[in-house]
Enzyme design. Structure first.
Site, mmCIF file in Angstrom:
data_model
loop_
_atom_site.group_PDB
_atom_site.id
_atom_site.type_symbol
_atom_site.label_atom_id
_atom_site.label_comp_id
_atom_site.label_asym_id
_atom_site.label_seq_id
_atom_site.Cartn_x
_atom_site.Cartn_y
_atom_site.Cartn_z
ATOM 1 N N GLY A 235 1.126 -0.734 0.355
ATOM 2 C CA GLY A 235 -0.070 -0.312 -0.173
ATOM 3 C C GLY A 235 0.712 0.988 -0.105
ATOM 4 O O GLY A 235 0.381 2.350 0.644
ATOM 5 N N PHE B 122 7.027 5.340 0.460
ATOM 6 C CA PHE B 122 6.142 5.617 1.575
ATOM 7 C C PHE B 122 5.345 5.336 1.606
ATOM 8 O O PHE B 122 4.084 4.809 0.550
ATOM 9 C CB PHE B 122 6.687 6.722 1.792
ATOM 10 C CG PHE B 122 7.401 7.705 2.787
ATOM 11 C CD1 PHE B 122 7.664 7.437 3.376
ATOM 12 C CD2 PHE B 122 8.765 7.519 1.350
ATOM 13 C CE1 PHE B 122 8.808 7.984 3.586
ATOM 14 C CE2 PHE B 122 9.833 8.168 2.303
ATOM 15 C CZ PHE B 122 10.423 8.607 3.216
ATOM 16 N N ILE B 123 4.459 4.529 3.238
ATOM 17 C CA ILE B 123 2.877 4.216 3.318
ATOM 18 C C ILE B 123 1.789 5.351 2.896
ATOM 19 O O ILE B 123 2.361 6.832 3.089
ATOM 20 C CB ILE B 123 2.738 3.789 4.772
ATOM 21 C CG1 ILE B 123 3.659 2.400 4.685
ATOM 22 C CG2 ILE B 123 1.917 3.666 4.680
ATOM 23 C CD1 ILE B 123 3.160 1.046 4.382
ATOM 24 N N ASP B 124 0.675 5.202 1.635
ATOM 25 C CA ASP B 124 0.148 6.791 1.521
ATOM 26 C C ASP B 124 -1.087 6.240 2.340
ATOM 27 O O ASP B 124 -1.926 5.256 2.028
ATOM 28 C CB ASP B 124 -0.215 5.322 -0.348
ATOM 29 C CG ASP B 124 -0.699 7.279 -0.979
ATOM 30 O OD1 ASP B 124 -0.671 8.060 0.374
ATOM 31 O OD2 ASP B 124 -1.766 6.587 -1.406
ATOM 32 N N GLY B 125 -1.781 7.196 2.767
ATOM 33 C CA GLY B 125 -3.055 7.803 3.005
ATOM 34 C C GLY B 125 -2.991 7.145 4.916
ATOM 35 O O GLY B 125 -4.510 7.107 5.300
#
Length: 227
Positions: free
Chosen positions: A151, A157-160
């Site tokens: 994701g 980088f992790i999104d959201g």
């Protein structure tokens, strides 16, 4: 007399999961024959729902989600006598201190946002939609997306992480009783971010983390002084 209230279960689904595969299509009306274009859009509006129902039978596990939007200019052109959603407006350019930080306004009349767990489903829906739209529109932009590892965004980088939870997001994303004519609808604000990946990948992880404000591996937020 009962008053209809916003219901996330039946609202236009533009605010939940991002899906595994997605296609964003921006179309511009040719504006050469209003009657012909109105008739084509009317047929598309009807046939699109049948296409979605059919695809949900053909690929019931694909989790197909479709949103169709009209710009403020398209609304004035196609539906001049219809009441307009209260907050529908034309985006104008927001200029930053430097050109690279400017958010330019771009053309577009119809916005298609199609996502599913299977790219074949996304492709087929777009293809069938365009059978009814191709004669009266021009494709301005088509952007395909896919779910990256874990994701993460394409920058790694992790999104959201800071996006609100689904239960909280509905209140902000869906039209409620403030505009009863269009309750359970929504507004689309399409943005395209351009990344210089060569520049980004040449940076050390520590520099990337300071720019994003999070640790790259753990996704923990950095202290304000470290950002």
């Amino acid at each position: 007399m009962s008053v209809e209230v916003m219901n996330p279960d039946v609202a236009q689904d533009v605010w939940k999961d991002i899906g595994q595969h997605v296609d964003f299509v921006v179309l511009q009306l040719k504006r050469t024959n209003l009657a012909q274009e109105q008739a084509a859009i009317q047929e598309f509006a009807d046939r699109s729902q049948a296409i979605i129902r059919s695809m949900n039978i053909r690929a019931e596990d694909a989790g197909l989600k479709v949103a169709i939007g009209f710009s403020n200019a398209a609304w004035d052109y196609l539906f001049p006598t219809a009441p307009k959603p209260k907050e529908l407006e034309t985006f104008t350019t927001i200029a930053g201190d430097e050109a690279e930080y400017t958010m330019p306004a771009t053309a577009g009349d119809i916005f298609l946002h199609i996502r599913a767990a299977n790219e074949a489903v996304v492709y087929e829906v777009v293809t069938q939609f365009m059978r009814f739209l191709k004669d009266v529109t021009t494709v301005l932009d088509e952007t395909k997306g896919f779910r990256y590892f874990e994701g993460r965004a394409i920058i790694g980088f992790i999104d959201g992480t800071e996006a609100p939870a689904i239960a909280d997001a509905a209140e902000y994303a869906i039209i409620g009783v403030e505009d009863p004519e269009y309750i359970n609808g929504s507004y689309a604000f399409a943005q395209k971010w351009i990344h210089d990946m060569n520049f980004w990948q040449a940076m050390k992880t520590e520099e990337q983390e300071k720019a994003v404000g999070r640790e790259k591996f753990t996704d923990l937020e950095l202290a304000d002084d470290d950002k």
